[in-house]
Design a protein around this motif. Structure first.
Motif, PDB file in Angstrom:
ATOM      1  N   ARG A   1      13.175  -8.562  13.881  1.00 32.04           N
ATOM      2  CA  ARG A   1      12.958  -7.227  14.518  1.00 32.04           C
ATOM      3  C   ARG A   1      11.650  -6.906  13.971  1.00 32.04           C
ATOM      4  O   ARG A   1      10.669  -6.303  14.803  1.00 32.04           O
ATOM      5  CB  ARG A   1      13.807  -6.136  14.021  1.00 32.04           C
ATOM      6  CG  ARG A   1      13.541  -4.896  14.777  1.00 32.04           C
ATOM      7  CD  ARG A   1      14.668  -3.542  14.352  1.00 32.04           C
ATOM      8  NE  ARG A   1      16.181  -4.147  14.356  1.00 32.04           N
ATOM      9  CZ  ARG A   1      16.596  -4.150  13.263  1.00 32.04           C
ATOM     10  NH1 ARG A   1      16.225  -3.674  12.135  1.00 32.04           N
ATOM     11  NH2 ARG A   1      18.027  -4.527  13.457  1.00 32.04           N
ATOM     12  N   ARG A   2      11.265  -6.945  12.815  1.00 32.98           N
ATOM     13  CA  ARG A   2      10.000  -6.916  12.239  1.00 32.98           C
ATOM     14  C   ARG A   2       8.938  -7.543  12.915  1.00 32.98           C
ATOM     15  O   ARG A   2       7.734  -7.091  13.301  1.00 32.98           O
ATOM     16  CB  ARG A   2       9.986  -7.004  10.755  1.00 32.98           C
ATOM     17  CG  ARG A   2      10.928  -6.091   9.805  1.00 32.98           C
ATOM     18  CD  ARG A   2       9.931  -4.872   9.818  1.00 32.98           C
ATOM     19  NE  ARG A   2       8.771  -4.740   9.151  1.00 32.98           N
ATOM     20  CZ  ARG A   2       7.812  -3.845   9.135  1.00 32.98           C
ATOM     21  NH1 ARG A   2       8.187  -2.596   9.978  1.00 32.98           N
ATOM     22  NH2 ARG A   2       6.680  -3.978   8.480  1.00 32.98           N
ATOM     23  N   GLN A   3       9.136  -8.880  13.059  1.00 27.89           N
ATOM     24  CA  GLN A   3       8.094  -9.682  13.544  1.00 27.89           C
ATOM     25  C   GLN A   3       7.732  -9.139  15.379  1.00 27.89           C
ATOM     26  O   GLN A   3       6.895  -9.181  15.781  1.00 27.89           O
ATOM     27  CB  GLN A   3       8.642 -11.038  13.837  1.00 27.89           C
ATOM     28  CG  GLN A   3       8.712 -11.923  12.509  1.00 27.89           C
ATOM     29  CD  GLN A   3       9.302 -13.236  12.492  1.00 27.89           C
ATOM     30  OE1 GLN A   3       9.973 -13.492  13.241  1.00 27.89           O
ATOM     31  NE2 GLN A   3       8.819 -13.953  11.377  1.00 27.89           N
TER      32      GLN A   3
ATOM     33  N   GLU B   1       8.344  -6.288  16.416  1.00 27.16           N
ATOM     34  CA  GLU B   1       7.573  -4.762  16.225  1.00 27.16           C
ATOM     35  C   GLU B   1       6.099  -5.023  16.095  1.00 27.16           C
ATOM     36  O   GLU B   1       5.164  -4.552  16.628  1.00 27.16           O
ATOM     37  CB  GLU B   1       8.140  -3.836  15.189  1.00 27.16           C
ATOM     38  CG  GLU B   1       9.658  -3.297  15.515  1.00 27.16           C
ATOM     39  CD  GLU B   1      10.178  -2.705  14.258  1.00 27.16           C
ATOM     40  OE1 GLU B   1       9.637  -2.613  13.366  1.00 27.16           O
ATOM     41  OE2 GLU B   1      11.346  -2.199  14.549  1.00 27.16           O
ATOM     42  N   GLN B   2       5.869  -6.141  15.034  1.00 29.74           N
ATOM     43  CA  GLN B   2       4.365  -6.281  14.704  1.00 29.74           C
ATOM     44  C   GLN B   2       3.774  -7.150  16.005  1.00 29.74           C
ATOM     45  O   GLN B   2       2.396  -6.801  16.251  1.00 29.74           O
ATOM     46  CB  GLN B   2       4.196  -7.503  13.607  1.00 29.74           C
ATOM     47  CG  GLN B   2       4.573  -6.790  12.189  1.00 29.74           C
ATOM     48  CD  GLN B   2       5.019  -7.709  11.294  1.00 29.74           C
ATOM     49  OE1 GLN B   2       4.627  -8.946  11.440  1.00 29.74           O
ATOM     50  NE2 GLN B   2       5.161  -7.307  10.145  1.00 29.74           N
TER      51      GLN B   2
ATOM     52  N   ALA C   1       2.854  -4.400  18.324  1.00 26.64           N
ATOM     53  CA  ALA C   1       1.863  -3.307  17.643  1.00 26.64           C
ATOM     54  C   ALA C   1       0.370  -4.105  18.136  1.00 26.64           C
ATOM     55  O   ALA C   1      -0.501  -3.638  18.607  1.00 26.64           O
ATOM     56  CB  ALA C   1       1.976  -3.085  16.186  1.00 26.64           C
TER      57      ALA C   1
ATOM     58  N   HIS D   1      -0.277   2.548  14.458  1.00 27.18           N
ATOM     59  CA  HIS D   1       0.484   1.243  14.339  1.00 27.18           C
ATOM     60  C   HIS D   1       0.387   0.897  12.812  1.00 27.18           C
ATOM     61  O   HIS D   1       1.490   0.457  12.312  1.00 27.18           O
ATOM     62  CB  HIS D   1      -0.079   0.425  15.106  1.00 27.18           C
ATOM     63  CG  HIS D   1       0.261   0.452  16.573  1.00 27.18           C
ATOM     64  ND1 HIS D   1       1.790   0.363  17.177  1.00 27.18           N
ATOM     65  CD2 HIS D   1      -0.303   0.551  17.753  1.00 27.18           C
ATOM     66  CE1 HIS D   1       1.704   0.627  18.339  1.00 27.18           C
ATOM     67  NE2 HIS D   1       0.366   0.712  18.817  1.00 27.18           N
ATOM     68  N   ILE D   2      -0.570   1.044  12.168  1.00 29.22           N
ATOM     69  CA  ILE D   2      -0.671   0.644  10.825  1.00 29.22           C
ATOM     70  C   ILE D   2       0.221   1.610   9.979  1.00 29.22           C
ATOM     71  O   ILE D   2       1.188   0.875   9.045  1.00 29.22           O
ATOM     72  CB  ILE D   2      -2.117   0.865  10.172  1.00 29.22           C
ATOM     73  CG1 ILE D   2      -2.819  -0.264  10.801  1.00 29.22           C
ATOM     74  CG2 ILE D   2      -2.181   0.884   8.523  1.00 29.22           C
ATOM     75  CD1 ILE D   2      -4.447  -0.023  10.365  1.00 29.22           C
TER      76      ILE D   2
ATOM     77  N   THR E   1       2.967   2.991  10.824  1.00 33.49           N
ATOM     78  CA  THR E   1       4.540   2.813  11.291  1.00 33.49           C
ATOM     79  C   THR E   1       4.846   1.531  10.758  1.00 33.49           C
ATOM     80  O   THR E   1       5.818   1.319  10.086  1.00 33.49           O
ATOM     81  CB  THR E   1       4.564   2.751  12.944  1.00 33.49           C
ATOM     82  OG1 THR E   1       4.152   4.054  13.511  1.00 33.49           O
ATOM     83  CG2 THR E   1       6.061   2.142  13.108  1.00 33.49           C
ATOM     84  N   GLN E   2       3.736   0.424  10.616  1.00 34.73           N
ATOM     85  CA  GLN E   2       4.141  -0.995  10.219  1.00 34.73           C
ATOM     86  C   GLN E   2       4.295  -0.956   8.686  1.00 34.73           C
ATOM     87  O   GLN E   2       5.087  -1.652   8.287  1.00 34.73           O
ATOM     88  CB  GLN E   2       3.126  -2.066  10.748  1.00 34.73           C
ATOM     89  CG  GLN E   2       3.271  -2.131  12.274  1.00 34.73           C
ATOM     90  CD  GLN E   2       4.532  -2.656  12.691  1.00 34.73           C
ATOM     91  OE1 GLN E   2       5.128  -3.441  12.196  1.00 34.73           O
ATOM     92  NE2 GLN E   2       5.116  -2.316  13.937  1.00 34.73           N
ATOM     93  N   LEU E   3       3.535  -0.380   8.203  1.00 36.28           N
ATOM     94  CA  LEU E   3       3.603  -0.148   6.513  1.00 36.28           C
ATOM     95  C   LEU E   3       4.329   0.940   6.080  1.00 36.28           C
ATOM     96  O   LEU E   3       4.519   1.092   5.106  1.00 36.28           O
ATOM     97  CB  LEU E   3       2.125  -0.033   6.149  1.00 36.28           C
ATOM     98  CG  LEU E   3       1.041  -1.219   6.561  1.00 36.28           C
ATOM     99  CD1 LEU E   3      -0.505  -0.858   6.075  1.00 36.28           C
ATOM    100  CD2 LEU E   3       1.594  -2.572   5.882  1.00 36.28           C
ATOM    101  N   ASN E   4       4.962   1.696   6.858  1.00 32.12           N
ATOM    102  CA  ASN E   4       5.699   2.703   6.529  1.00 32.12           C
ATOM    103  C   ASN E   4       5.347   3.696   5.482  1.00 32.12           C
ATOM    104  O   ASN E   4       5.436   3.975   4.342  1.00 32.12           O
ATOM    105  CB  ASN E   4       6.885   2.198   5.889  1.00 32.12           C
ATOM    106  CG  ASN E   4       7.965   3.373   5.715  1.00 32.12           C
ATOM    107  OD1 ASN E   4       8.000   4.254   6.377  1.00 32.12           O
ATOM    108  ND2 ASN E   4       8.965   3.109   4.756  1.00 32.12           N
TER     109      ASN E   4
END
Length: 199
Positions: A131-133, A135-136, A139, A163-164, A166-169
Motif C-alpha cells: 500500500r505504501r509503494q 501511495e508513493q 504521489a 505529498h511530502i 503525507t508520505q512522511l507523516n
C-alpha cells in the motif's frame, strides 16, 4: 496384506491435526457455550500469549486485554444468535514485538465452539508495504503532473509539500531555494507552520 500394512501406517486424525499445526503455526481453542477454554492445540507454546495453565478452564475474555476480550465475547454472542462467523483481528505483545492475529469462531458439537487463531503479522506487513509503494507511486505521478501541466511555481511547490507531508507523516514542511547571487537559501514555500518565522 499390503492394504493392512498401509492402513496400519496411516496417521490418525490427531496426528494429522498436530502435523498441520506444526506446519502452519496456527492455534486452536475449544470453548464451551460460555466461552470458557476447554482445550488448546498449537504448533509451539512460544506462540501463546501466556502458559496454558494460566488460561485453561477460564473464560477467554478474562485472559486477554479488555478490548480484545470484549470483541471475542461479542463474536461468541453473535455465533450463538445466528451462527455468524466473522474474522476478528487483534494485536498482542510478544518477546519479538507486537504481533497481529486473526481469529475465527466456528460452532461445534455439544454447544462447543472452535476458535482458530492465525498469526497474520507477515501478511499485514506485506500488505502495508504494498500500500505504501502504491501511495508513493501515486504521489510521484501527481507531482509529475503538477510540474508538467503548470508554470505556476507556487502551485507546484504546494503539491510537492502536501505529498511530502503525507508520505512522511509530518506536521509541517518547507522548501528553500538557493539564490545563486548571494549563495544563500531563500524561503520559497511552506505548509503547516503556525508562524511566519521561517520566512
Amino acid at each position: 496384506m499390503i492394504t493392512e500394512i498401509f492402513l496400519h501406517n496411516l496417521p490418525d486424525s490427531g496426528q494429522r491435526l498436530d502435523a498441520m499445526f506444526q506446519a502452519f503455526d496456527d492455534l486452536l481453542f475449544v470453548l464451551d457455550h460460555a466461552g470458557r477454554i476447554l482445550d488448546c492445540t498449537m504448533g509451539s507454546q512460544s506462540q501463546l500469549y501466556m502458559a496454558p495453565e494460566k488460561f485453561l478452564h477460564k473464560k477467554i475474555g478474562d485472559t486477554l486485554p479488555p478490548a480484545i476480550g470484549r470483541n471475542i465475547e461479542d463474536a461468541i454472542h453473535d455465533l450463538h444468535k445466528d451462527n455468524t462467523v466473522a474474522p476478528i483481528e487483534y494485536m498482542l505483545p510478544s518477546h519479538s514485538g507486537d504481533r497481529l492475529y486473526e481469529a475465527r469462531l466456528v460452532p461445534f458439537t455439544n454447544h462447543q465452539i472452535i476458535m482458530f487463531v492465525r498469526d497474520i503479522t507477515k501478511y499485514k506487513q506485506s500488505e502495508l508495504k504494498t500500500r505504501r509503494q502504491l501511495e508513493q507511486l501515486a504521489a510521484l505521478r501527481s507531482i509529475d503532473l503538477a510540474i508538467t501541466s503548470s508554470s505556476d511555481l507556487n502551485l507546484t511547490l504546494s503539491v510537492i509539500m502536501e505529498h511530502i507531508r503525507t508520505q512522511l507523516n509530518i506536521d509541517a514542511d518547507c522548501i528553500l531555494l538557493l539564490d545563486h547571487q548571494t549563495q544563500l537559501l531563500q524561503y520559497a514555500a511552506g505548509l503547516g507552520f503556525y508562524t511566519s518565522a521561517l520566512q
